[in-house]
Design a protein around this motif. Structure first.
Motif, PDB file in Angstrom:
ATOM      1  N   THR A  59       0.854  -1.187   0.000  1.00 57.94           N
ATOM      2  CA  THR A  59       0.000   0.000   0.000  1.00 57.94           C
ATOM      3  C   THR A  59       0.885   1.230   0.000  1.00 57.94           C
ATOM      4  O   THR A  59       1.965   1.244   0.603  1.00 57.94           O
ATOM      5  CB  THR A  59      -0.948   0.000   1.217  1.00 57.94           C
ATOM      6  N   ARG A 118      -1.639  -0.597 -11.929  1.00 58.40           N
ATOM      7  CA  ARG A 118      -1.211  -1.987 -11.842  1.00 58.40           C
ATOM      8  C   ARG A 118      -1.060  -2.606 -13.228  1.00 58.40           C
ATOM      9  O   ARG A 118      -1.816  -2.295 -14.148  1.00 58.40           O
ATOM     10  CB  ARG A 118      -2.212  -2.796 -11.018  1.00 58.40           C
ATOM     11  N   GLY A 123      -6.414  -4.698  -7.527  1.00 55.86           N
ATOM     12  CA  GLY A 123      -6.078  -4.613  -6.114  1.00 55.86           C
ATOM     13  C   GLY A 123      -7.220  -4.932  -5.187  1.00 55.86           C
ATOM     14  O   GLY A 123      -7.084  -4.792  -3.969  1.00 55.86           O
ATOM     15  N   TRP A 136       2.954  -3.188  -9.444  1.00 58.76           N
ATOM     16  CA  TRP A 136       2.643  -1.798  -9.774  1.00 58.76           C
ATOM     17  C   TRP A 136       3.557  -1.289 -10.878  1.00 58.76           C
ATOM     18  O   TRP A 136       4.750  -1.613 -10.921  1.00 58.76           O
ATOM     19  CB  TRP A 136       2.809  -0.918  -8.540  1.00 58.76           C
TER      20      TRP A 136
END
Length: 450
Positions: A59, A118, A123, A136
């Motif tokens: 994150t 991504r 996600g 990513w």
């Protein structure tokens, strides 16, 4: 230990964390991390990850260069929209809808955050981390985040609704709220485009349910057989869709929709519905208008939506009789829709928990501007208000010093203070405070430990 990457195996990164506990030995934790982030399955219940796998979290707000705190500092020192927007470029997370207005007449909207782009997926669910296929590839450029300035409509409206069109090229979220509240905001602004403090305050207190307005004409098409059911349907046919605490219709409608949604979803999905069922107003509207076959299920292949609705109404009324009394006039929304303000620490201690309990019957509901959703799956208290606006502010930018504000349940966090819950009823009634109009009656000073 080691874990698999696209380039072969790699050693887990580890660090020791020590949690000091007063009066007891420190708690020591060894935190493992992969190239994506910390391993959550080490501290989650056993079985969260299958044997031979770990669950790691990547994150953006765990990035070491997170400058969100700097952004919050700088927006409070910005002198115009350009400076305000520039400060928000440092926001990493979590993403928020942020609105801006100044005394010069400029208004702005932006939803800043460091949102990943991504290579695959969005996600939303765990994905294989060892292939690289879901890694990513960068972040959404700041200039391409959802934002606007001085729109032709002359206002922005934000109510957890979807803020990007279908054509938006990046994935931001799929967990948008119903559009009902923003639709109601637009209705009220259309009726009174030149706002006053009183008009804006009244908008925050609005209890009209768009959900009820759409579903009631569909649900009340049935021809009930019993006297009580006929009385219920007649009440709902004449209802103005306001979720007011002293009215019977809000509880009758919510209980009926709850029973109908439960019947349809469990009938169609079985026990798979247990963790996901809710009022689901858009789903129920779609069932009643486009997919009436959902009212039948393998156990009841000949059921119609009318039969399901009639049975759900009887079930709902039986439960309301048991909980609130035999007379329909007793089924007032405020008897069920109660906002409780629990202390997260003291609320765990018997006796003290009851002594400091703070609760008040409230208007509003699932999709009203005066927000008051319930946890419908909670069989013990399905209609209690679970969250709402803890802070309300109405500001006229022509006279910011006259801003109206209210916090709940009080300004003190000390249960022994007379100001712990003295604003509770004023909050419920949409009364307001204007800071600076009266002398302080108490002052709290926070000092660092010596």
């Amino acid at each position: 230990g080691r874990y698999l990457t696209p380039d072969g195996s790699a050693a887990f990164m580890t660090r020791e964390e020590i949690i000091e506990v007063r009066g007891a030995a420190p708690v020591r934790l060894t935190v493992r991390a992969t190239r994506h982030g910390p391993v959550l399955s080490d501290v989650l219940p056993e079985g969260t990850a299958e044997s031979g796998y770990v669950l790691a979290l990547q994150t953006s707000f765990l990035d070491p260069d997170d400058r969100t705190a700097d952004a919050l500092w700088n927006i409070n020192r910005a002198r115009d929209w350009a400076g305000f927007r520039a400060a928000l470029a440092d926001i990493v997370g979590p993403q928020q809808n942020i609105v801006y207005a100044d005394t010069g007449g400029t208004i702005g909207f932006i939803a800043p955050a460091r949102i990943p782009i991504r290579k695959g997926g969005n996600g939303w669910m765990p994905v294989p981390g060892w292939t690289g296929a879901y890694d990513w590839a960068g972040y959404i450029p700041f200039d391409e985040l959802p934002q606007a300035t001085d729109p032709p409509a002359g206002h922005f409206a934000s109510a957890n609704n979807k803020i990007v069109p279908e054509s938006y090229p990046y994935f931001v979220s799929r967990d948008w709220d119903l559009p009902n509240r923003v639709e109601r905001i637009e209705e009220l602004l259309g009726a009174e485009p030149r706002q006053s403090l009183a008009a804006s305050a009244a908008m925050q207190a609005d209890t009209v349910s768009i959900m009820a307005r759409r579903l009631m004409p569909l649900m009340t098409q049935i021809q009930p057989e019993g006297d009580l059911a006929r009385e219920a349907v007649e009440r709902l046919r004449g209802w103005d869709f306001r979720m007011d605490a002293d009215r019977v219709e809000p509880l009758l409608f919510t209980a009926w929709l709850r029973a109908f949604a439960h019947s349809v979803l469990f009938g169609r999905l079985g026990n798979a519905a247990a963790d996901i069922w809710d009022l689901k107003p858009l789903v129920m509207e779609t069932v009643l208008t486009q997919h009436r076959e959902w009212c039948a299920d393998p156990q009841h292949p000949n059921d119609t939506c009318e039969a399901r609705l009639a049975a759900a109404l009887e079930d709902a009324m039986a439960r309301l009789r048991d909980s609130y009394g035999p007379q329909m006039a007793q089924w007032q929304w405020g008897r069920a829709h109660i906002a409780r303000f629990s202390n997260q620490f003291l609320g765990r201690i018997p006796v003290i928990r009851d002594w400091i309990a703070v609760a008040v019957p409230t208007p509003g509901g699932y999709d009203t501007l005066n927000r008051g959703p319930s946890t419908i799956r909670d069989d013990a208290h399905p209609y209690e208000q679970r969250f709402g606006a803890g802070l309300r502010i109405v500001t006229d930018m022509a006279a910011p010093a006259d801003s109206h504000m209210m916090a709940v349940p009080g300004q003190s966090g000390n249960p022994l203070s007379p100001h712990f819950s003295d604003l509770l009823l004023r909050w419920r009634q949409f009364d307001w405070l204007v800071p600076g109009r009266a002398a302080a009656v108490n002052t709290l000073v926070l000092e660092p430990a010596r």
